[in-house]
Design an enzyme around this catalytic site. Sequence first.
Site, PDB file in Angstrom:
ATOM      1  N   TRP A 104       0.615  -1.217  -0.200  1.00 45.70           N
ATOM      2  CA  TRP A 104      -0.149  -0.298  -0.575  1.00 45.70           C
ATOM      3  C   TRP A 104       0.433   1.298  -0.310  1.00 45.70           C
ATOM      4  O   TRP A 104       1.102   1.998  -0.774  1.00 45.70           O
ATOM      5  CB  TRP A 104      -0.721  -0.387   1.096  1.00 45.70           C
ATOM      6  CG  TRP A 104      -2.030  -1.198   0.717  1.00 45.70           C
ATOM      7  CD1 TRP A 104      -2.465  -2.080   2.055  1.00 45.70           C
ATOM      8  CD2 TRP A 104      -2.858  -1.788  -0.148  1.00 45.70           C
ATOM      9  NE1 TRP A 104      -3.393  -2.858   1.160  1.00 45.70           N
ATOM     10  CE2 TRP A 104      -3.826  -2.814   0.362  1.00 45.70           C
ATOM     11  CE3 TRP A 104      -2.888  -0.623  -1.546  1.00 45.70           C
ATOM     12  CZ2 TRP A 104      -4.250  -3.085  -0.837  1.00 45.70           C
ATOM     13  CZ3 TRP A 104      -4.161  -1.172  -2.124  1.00 45.70           C
ATOM     14  CH2 TRP A 104      -4.937  -2.135  -2.208  1.00 45.70           C
ATOM     15  N   ASP A 174      -2.118   6.581   6.224  1.00 40.20           N
ATOM     16  CA  ASP A 174      -2.969   6.143   5.813  1.00 40.20           C
ATOM     17  C   ASP A 174      -3.290   4.579   7.235  1.00 40.20           C
ATOM     18  O   ASP A 174      -2.367   4.058   8.050  1.00 40.20           O
ATOM     19  CB  ASP A 174      -2.599   5.321   4.467  1.00 40.20           C
ATOM     20  CG  ASP A 174      -3.635   4.160   4.560  1.00 40.20           C
ATOM     21  OD1 ASP A 174      -4.397   3.855   4.975  1.00 40.20           O
ATOM     22  OD2 ASP A 174      -3.173   3.027   3.216  1.00 40.20           O
ATOM     23  N   LYS A 198     -12.837  -1.211   6.535  1.00 41.55           N
ATOM     24  CA  LYS A 198     -12.521  -2.285   7.619  1.00 41.55           C
ATOM     25  C   LYS A 198     -13.305  -1.749   9.170  1.00 41.55           C
ATOM     26  O   LYS A 198     -14.116  -2.770  10.183  1.00 41.55           O
ATOM     27  CB  LYS A 198     -10.814  -1.928   7.861  1.00 41.55           C
ATOM     28  CG  LYS A 198      -9.978  -2.036   6.983  1.00 41.55           C
ATOM     29  CD  LYS A 198     -10.352  -2.645   5.958  1.00 41.55           C
ATOM     30  CE  LYS A 198      -9.104  -2.403   4.655  1.00 41.55           C
ATOM     31  NZ  LYS A 198      -8.834  -3.490   4.580  1.00 41.55           N
TER      32      LYS A 198
HETATM   33  N1  PMP Z   1      -4.675   1.256   2.446  1.00 45.68           N
HETATM   34  C1  PMP Z   1      -4.904  -0.047   3.132  1.00 45.68           C
HETATM   35  C2  PMP Z   1      -4.115  -0.266   4.416  1.00 45.68           C
HETATM   36  C3  PMP Z   1      -5.229  -0.602   2.622  1.00 45.68           C
HETATM   37  O1  PMP Z   1      -5.353  -2.555   3.654  1.00 45.68           O
HETATM   38  C4  PMP Z   1      -6.305  -0.977   1.664  1.00 45.68           C
HETATM   39  C5  PMP Z   1      -7.323  -1.848   1.765  1.00 45.68           C
HETATM   40  N2  PMP Z   1      -7.152  -3.016   1.753  1.00 45.68           N
HETATM   41  C6  PMP Z   1      -5.865   0.051   1.171  1.00 45.68           C
HETATM   42  C7  PMP Z   1      -5.130   1.257   0.756  1.00 45.68           C
HETATM   43  C8  PMP Z   1      -6.802   0.373   0.162  1.00 45.68           C
HETATM   44  O2  PMP Z   1      -8.396   0.423  -0.248  1.00 45.68           O
HETATM   45  P1  PMP Z   1      -9.521   0.603  -1.481  1.00 45.68           P
HETATM   46  O3  PMP Z   1      -9.812  -0.362  -1.805  1.00 45.68           O
HETATM   47  O4  PMP Z   1     -10.723   1.749  -0.521  1.00 45.68           O
HETATM   48  O5  PMP Z   1      -8.789   2.166  -2.526  1.00 45.68           O
END
Ligand code: PMP
Length: 362
Positions: A104, A174, A198
């Site tokens: 991420w 994030d 989450k």
């Molecule tokens: N950042 C983190 C820490 C995540 O766990 C996730 C999804 N698992 C995301 C970003 C991406 O999220 P989204 O699918 O809402 O873009």
Amino acid sequence: MTRIYNFSAGPAMLPTPVMEKAQAEFLDYNNIGAGLIEISHRSKEFDEIINRTDALLTELAGIPSNYKILYVHGGAQMQFSSVPLNLINRHPSNKASYIETGVWTVKARQEAARYGNIITAASSEDTNFDRIPDFDVASLEADNSYAFITSNNTLYGTRWQSFPDTGDIPLVADMTSEFLSREIDINQFGIIFAGLQKNLGPAGLAIVIVREDLLGQALPVTPSLLDYQVYADNHSLANTNNTFAIYMMSLVLDWLKEEGGVAKMEARNNAKAKLIYDTIDSSDLYIGTAHPAHRSIMNVTFSLANNDLLGDFLAGALDRGLYALKGHRAVGGARASIYNAMPLEGCQALVDFMLEFEKSNG
Ligand code: PMP
């Protein structure tokens, strides 16, 4: 019906009372004879919901008055673009530093590189992101527009136990997979963002908590609907927002407050995680994936000493109503995501199964 114990990393289980309340109100919200998703985002009913959500978030997360709460489209990943678009311009260097703790952060860095000079200040890639890398804040040059971290790493089961003090350089985090699971001092951050799916509600929307002095500096090319100032000026209603997701979040926050708030939830989350980690640590079959000093209390990752048993392990778990324990393909093995809505009983049921499985396969 029986609800399973859902260990999915996200979208993740929501508290059953929240799902029931939404179901009961789905056809007829507040006796208006229509569902909430059928009425205007400018209705007095929705106005009341968004105001209540602001108030609950402020109270539960301890958000100081010099921060704005924004409800933004596009989930967490859209913020990988919004953050640089809104902040990279703070300094003529157009520079920002990212501390890499998994895919991420890598994706966030790659997206930011479209807009500025992005530096990888530290990375734990060489150990497949099994830990938070050593990082010396003194190595950050003063002309950084911001510094970026992922506070909890969903795939790898690691988290920052405490946060680096980046001084005048705004720290952006994030917090998608841990927001409201532990007490955080918001003042340590310039921006916190989190996808809802989450701990907060349905997917597709994110909340952004932004310090007011960081608004109004977006790059001129920034699309309006990625500009934090536009959201702040319009109470996140510059266009038709996802009213249902905000409504669901308000129910989750009501529930969290009734459960005693974030400190209580953190204690419960610590106990839940400890149950599983203790089982892993006293077993010959299960091997924790994350470095013990960097373990997450939201995502518990482990492998099996004999990987050939993984399929049987996952199938046996599913038979007992323990759903979605397969690890992410980047890591393999198993992962138990135990967000706020997962009760202690769910973790106990998992541990009981782990012990039983080890006995019959040890
Ligand atoms: N950042 C983190 C820490 C995540 O766990 C996730 C999804 N698992 C995301 C970003 C991406 O999220 P989204 O699918 O809402 O873009």
